[in-house]
Motif scaffolding. Structure first.
Motif, PDB file in Angstrom:
ATOM      1  N   GLU B  16      32.489  45.710  23.493  1.00  0.00           N
ATOM      2  CA  GLU B  16      31.033  45.771  23.544  1.00  0.00           C
ATOM      3  C   GLU B  16      30.574  47.135  24.052  1.00  0.00           C
ATOM      4  N   VAL B  17      31.304  47.647  25.059  1.00  0.00           N
ATOM      5  CA  VAL B  17      30.978  48.983  25.566  1.00  0.00           C
ATOM      6  C   VAL B  17      31.119  50.000  24.440  1.00  0.00           C
ATOM      7  N   ALA B  18      32.211  49.877  23.677  1.00  0.00           N
ATOM      8  CA  ALA B  18      32.440  50.805  22.564  1.00  0.00           C
ATOM      9  C   ALA B  18      31.329  50.684  21.534  1.00  0.00           C
ATOM     10  N   MET B  19      30.929  49.446  21.229  1.00  0.00           N
ATOM     11  CA  MET B  19      29.878  49.260  20.219  1.00  0.00           C
ATOM     12  C   MET B  19      28.564  49.842  20.684  1.00  0.00           C
ATOM     13  N   SER B  20      28.246  49.646  21.965  1.00  0.00           N
ATOM     14  CA  SER B  20      26.953  50.173  22.424  1.00  0.00           C
ATOM     15  C   SER B  20      26.991  51.705  22.423  1.00  0.00           C
ATOM     16  N   TYR B  21      28.180  52.262  22.688  1.00  0.00           N
ATOM     17  CA  TYR B  21      28.299  53.725  22.609  1.00  0.00           C
ATOM     18  C   TYR B  21      28.052  54.209  21.180  1.00  0.00           C
ATOM     19  N   HIS B  22      28.676  53.560  20.212  1.00  0.00           N
ATOM     20  CA  HIS B  22      28.515  53.999  18.814  1.00  0.00           C
ATOM     21  C   HIS B  22      27.086  53.788  18.319  1.00  0.00           C
ATOM     22  N   ARG B  23      26.432  52.736  18.825  1.00  0.00           N
ATOM     23  CA  ARG B  23      25.048  52.488  18.431  1.00  0.00           C
ATOM     24  C   ARG B  23      24.151  53.607  18.954  1.00  0.00           C
ATOM     25  N   GLU B  24      24.382  53.959  20.226  1.00  0.00           N
ATOM     26  CA  GLU B  24      23.577  55.005  20.835  1.00  0.00           C
ATOM     27  C   GLU B  24      23.847  56.346  20.145  1.00  0.00           C
ATOM     28  N   ARG B  25      25.120  56.572  19.810  1.00  0.00           N
ATOM     29  CA  ARG B  25      25.484  57.831  19.176  1.00  0.00           C
ATOM     30  C   ARG B  25      24.826  57.944  17.799  1.00  0.00           C
ATOM     31  N   HIS B  26      24.677  56.799  17.133  1.00  0.00           N
ATOM     32  CA  HIS B  26      24.028  56.844  15.822  1.00  0.00           C
ATOM     33  C   HIS B  26      22.599  57.371  15.942  1.00  0.00           C
ATOM     34  N   SER B  27      21.879  56.935  16.988  1.00  0.00           N
ATOM     35  CA  SER B  27      20.511  57.433  17.190  1.00  0.00           C
ATOM     36  C   SER B  27      20.507  58.940  17.385  1.00  0.00           C
ATOM     37  N   VAL B  28      21.479  59.409  18.177  1.00  0.00           N
ATOM     38  CA  VAL B  28      21.549  60.844  18.456  1.00  0.00           C
ATOM     39  C   VAL B  28      21.801  61.617  17.160  1.00  0.00           C
ATOM     40  N   LEU B  29      22.736  61.105  16.343  1.00  0.00           N
ATOM     41  CA  LEU B  29      23.060  61.799  15.092  1.00  0.00           C
ATOM     42  C   LEU B  29      21.910  61.687  14.095  1.00  0.00           C
ATOM     43  N   ALA B  30      21.219  60.533  14.095  1.00  0.00           N
ATOM     44  CA  ALA B  30      20.062  60.366  13.203  1.00  0.00           C
ATOM     45  C   ALA B  30      18.984  61.377  13.558  1.00  0.00           C
ATOM     46  N   SER B  31      18.860  61.653  14.843  1.00  0.00           N
ATOM     47  CA  SER B  31      17.871  62.644  15.278  1.00  0.00           C
ATOM     48  C   SER B  31      18.232  64.024  14.713  1.00  0.00           C
ATOM     49  N   ASN B  32      19.533  64.346  14.652  1.00  0.00           N
ATOM     50  CA  ASN B  32      19.940  65.630  14.065  1.00  0.00           C
ATOM     51  C   ASN B  32      19.540  65.719  12.599  1.00  0.00           C
ATOM     52  N   VAL B  33      19.760  64.624  11.860  1.00  0.00           N
ATOM     53  CA  VAL B  33      19.426  64.645  10.427  1.00  0.00           C
ATOM     54  C   VAL B  33      17.909  64.761  10.244  1.00  0.00           C
ATOM     55  N   ALA B  34      17.149  64.075  11.109  1.00  0.00           N
ATOM     56  CA  ALA B  34      15.689  64.148  10.995  1.00  0.00           C
ATOM     57  C   ALA B  34      15.197  65.570  11.233  1.00  0.00           C
ATOM     58  N   HIS B  35      15.959  66.347  12.031  1.00  0.00           N
ATOM     59  CA  HIS B  35      15.529  67.705  12.368  1.00  0.00           C
ATOM     60  C   HIS B  35      16.182  68.759  11.488  1.00  0.00           C
ATOM     61  N   LEU B  36      16.460  68.399  10.270  1.00  0.00           N
ATOM     62  CA  LEU B  36      17.099  69.321   9.329  1.00  0.00           C
ATOM     63  C   LEU B  36      16.274  70.593   9.124  1.00  0.00           C
ATOM     64  N   ASP B  37      14.959  70.500   9.276  1.00  0.00           N
ATOM     65  CA  ASP B  37      14.081  71.641   8.983  1.00  0.00           C
ATOM     66  C   ASP B  37      13.201  72.032  10.151  1.00  0.00           C
ATOM     67  N   THR B  38      13.531  71.565  11.345  1.00  0.00           N
ATOM     68  CA  THR B  38      12.711  71.927  12.500  1.00  0.00           C
ATOM     69  C   THR B  38      13.192  73.269  13.044  1.00  0.00           C
ATOM     70  N   PRO B  39      12.329  74.276  13.066  1.00  0.00           N
ATOM     71  CA  PRO B  39      12.771  75.595  13.529  1.00  0.00           C
ATOM     72  C   PRO B  39      13.290  75.535  14.963  1.00  0.00           C
ATOM     73  N   GLY B  40      14.389  76.218  15.204  1.00  0.00           N
ATOM     74  CA  GLY B  40      14.932  76.343  16.553  1.00  0.00           C
ATOM     75  C   GLY B  40      15.657  75.119  17.070  1.00  0.00           C
ATOM     76  N   TYR B  41      15.813  74.086  16.230  1.00  0.00           N
ATOM     77  CA  TYR B  41      16.474  72.860  16.723  1.00  0.00           C
ATOM     78  C   TYR B  41      17.985  73.058  16.790  1.00  0.00           C
ATOM     79  N   ARG B  42      18.588  72.604  17.890  1.00  0.00           N
ATOM     80  CA  ARG B  42      20.042  72.649  18.043  1.00  0.00           C
ATOM     81  C   ARG B  42      20.568  71.223  17.983  1.00  0.00           C
ATOM     82  N   PRO B  43      21.594  70.985  17.155  1.00  0.00           N
ATOM     83  CA  PRO B  43      22.118  69.611  17.060  1.00  0.00           C
ATOM     84  C   PRO B  43      22.755  69.158  18.365  1.00  0.00           C
TER      85      PRO B  43
END
Lengths: 136, 130
Positions: B16-43
């Motif tokens: 469960e700990v592992a799953m919650s980590y991967h779930r949270e990580r997905h949000s973080v990575l989704a944020s990177n994809v959403a910022h594909l065109d935001t100037p100055g954004y660092r993944p």
């Protein structure tokens, strides 16, 4: 922190890309517009994206939003056409500063970014469904 | 076989700990994809590490359980790619999508393992008749 916040982040990216697409098509559609409400030829528009914090999301997770749509200040393209009703005294017509090739490239990148956003969103959905399937 | 069921619970808690980590990580990575065109954004990326010894709960009896996210810390770290575009944006789409896919597979693996342990419990609860 749940899957819904990941979906919200993806959705914010999708709407930002859709706005880029709309603005690029507006630029393309007005590539030869010489009259506008503000007077003069149409001015190319550009989308400015900025990151916005998301509700109850992990630190470091942010959504994206269209901050403003700005006019491109580069001067209009002048073409010699004395017969045109909008020609100036020297016979030059000021056409919009729109470069169709540039707009097409913008549209392609926006559409690819949109696809990537959809992929991310459907990944979140499939992960959530996976969790719902536990114990079934 | 005493302790067998509690071992199953223990494994489910860890998963469960592992799953919650991967779930949270997905949000973080989704944020990177959403910022594909935001100037100055660092993944960014989410890193997990075992918590320091002092904050680890002590399991002194076989029935003790580690709660969700117990025993690990998660930190959002800068994950700048090698290439920074002219607008200062350092997101590389392929890299992010590859990470998202790998993360999804890991999440699915944990979910599958939890499912199998649940099936074991059901088997035990049903007196071996399931």
């Amino acid at each position: 922190m749940d899957f819904f916040s990941a979906m919200e982040v993806s959705a914010s990216g999708l709407s930002a890309q859709r706005t880029r697409m709309t603005v690029a098509s507006s630029n393309l559609a007005n590539a030869s517009t010489t009259r506008t409400a503000a007077g003069g030829p149409y001015q190319r528009r550009d989308v400015v994206l900025a990151s916005v914090p998301m509700n109850n999301a992990t630190a470091g997770v942010s959504g994206v939003a269209v901050q403003q749509i700005v006019a491109d200040p580069t001067p209009p393209r002048l073409e010699y056409d004395p017969g045109h009703p909008d020609a100036d005294v020297d016979g030059y017509v000021a056409y919009p500063n729109v470069n169709p090739v540039e707009e097409m490239v913008d549209m392609i990148t926006a559409s690819r970014a949109y696809e990537a956003g959809v992929t991310t969103l459907s990944t979140a959905v499939s992960m959530a469904e996976r969790a719902l399937g536990i114990g079934r | 076989m005493p302790g067998c069921v509690s071992r199953i619970y223990d494994a489910v808690n860890r998963l469960e700990v592992a799953m919650s980590y991967h779930r949270e990580r997905h949000s973080v990575l989704a944020s990177n994809v959403a910022h594909l065109d935001t100037p100055g954004y660092r993944p960014v990326d989410l890193q997990r590490a075992p918590a320091p010894e002092a904050t680890q709960p002590w399991l002194t009896a076989p029935g003790h359980q580690v709660g969700p996210a117990g025993g690990e810390t998660r930190t959002v770290v800068d994950d700048g790619g090698a290439l920074v575009g002219p607008d200062g944006n350092a997101v590389q789409l392929e890299r992010e999508l590859a990470k998202i896919d790998a993360n999804r597979v890991r999440y699915g693996t944990s979910a599958e393992l939890v499912s199998r342990r649940m099936a074991l419990l059901r088997y035990a609860a049903g007196d071996g008749n399931s």
